[in-house]
Design a protein around this motif. Structure first.
Motif: not given
Length: 304
Positions: A58, A73, A75-76, A135-136, A138-139, A155
């Motif tokens: 992050r 964006a 990040l999880r 940004a695509s 996210v994981d 993504a």
């Protein structure tokens, strides 16, 4: 670092009718690129919770790296990717580890680092910069053992659900009609503004049949698995046509992405802008298991 990337494939329409129209075909496919890089770092003290890979990633994402600006964006943490990282750390190939976890990725990038928090931060900035500033992606999932860290960012494959077909079809047609209203340059051909296309249920039926056919038989072409042509499929619905065209796409997960790709391809763009077409039908079909696949079809026609 292993990076897998799948980009949309595009194929433009055939046209059939009386008088005969142009028969256009253009395809652009990008195959997945695969590589694995182990990044040796500096041996140091065992990990502390504050040095978790997610927080380090992050930080790189927000600050930026290399020639890439930081992004906000999210990040999880993803438990399926955590499991995939664990399997990867135990010797399973990255591809198999992700598949066995149940996570369906559009793109993924991964990194194995031997070192402390500083080494991981450096490796993330050097080797996963492009993914972390996209940004695509996210994981993130990770596994740690001693001084070793296995990190996967991805993504997700997120196609529109079948239940949203009417809404998505309406959005796509609105975008197509907005382009027609403005006029466009399609390669070397300049098209003046054209009247809006009308939605047609019979054309949508033909489009859906072909989208499902491509999905069921894992092929990407204007010809159906039975050899059917766009004109034959339109005619089979009972639509009495004078001219028929078809655009197809493989890969886009939104109506906006599909339209952007078609407009960027001269042959697809010509179908979109052709003032001879009056009616349109739109459909998509995506699988819910296995390697991600989604197909889009837009049929164009003018009645007799």
């Amino acid at each position: 670092m292993r990076v897998t990337a799948t980009r949309a494939g595009w194929s433009s329409a055939r046209r059939s009718g009386s008088p005969p129209g142009r028969r256009l075909a253009a395809a652009l496919m990008c195959c997945a690129a695969l590589s694995v890089i182990d990044f040796p770092g500096v041996m140091a003290a065992p990990w502390s919770p504050a040095a978790a890979p997610l927080e380090l990633a992050r930080g790189v994402r927000s600050r930026g790296c290399g020639a890439h600006d930081g992004i906000r964006a999210p990040l999880r943490d993803n438990t399926a990717l955590d499991a995939a990282a664990g399997r990867w750390s135990s010797g399973t190939s990255l591809k198999s580890a992700i598949q066995r976890s149940g996570y369906r990725d559009e793109q993924s990038a991964a990194l194995h680092v031997d070192g402390d928090a500083a080494a991981v931060r450096q490796a993330l900035a050097l080797r996963l910069c492009v993914a972390l500033t996209d940004a695509s992606f996210v994981d993130l999932g990770s596994a740690q053992r001693g001084h070793d860290s296995w990190i996967i960012v991805a993504a997700p494959f997120a196609p529109p659900p079948a239940a949203d077909a009417a809404r998505v079809g309406t959005e796509l047609l609105q975008r197509i009609n907005a382009a027609r209203a403005q006029g466009a340059r399609c390669g070397r051909t300049v098209f003046a503004p054209a009247p809006p296309l009308r939605p047609n249920a019979l054309l949508s039926r033909a489009a859906l049949a072909h989208a499902r056919d491509m999905l069921d038989h894992d092929h990407f072409a204007h010809a159906g698995h039975d050899g059917s042509t766009p004109a034959a499929r339109v005619g089979a619905t009972g639509y009495r046509y004078r001219i028929v065209g078809e655009n197809i796409a493989s890969g886009p997960e939104t109506a906006a992405e599909a339209v952007r790709g078609w407009l960027a391809s001269p042959a697809h763009c010509q179908n979109i802008m052709d003032p001879r077409f009056h009616d349109s039908g739109i459909a998509y079909a995506a699988n819910d298991r296995g390697a991600p696949r989604i197909y889009w079809v837009q049929d164009f026609a003018a009645p007799r």
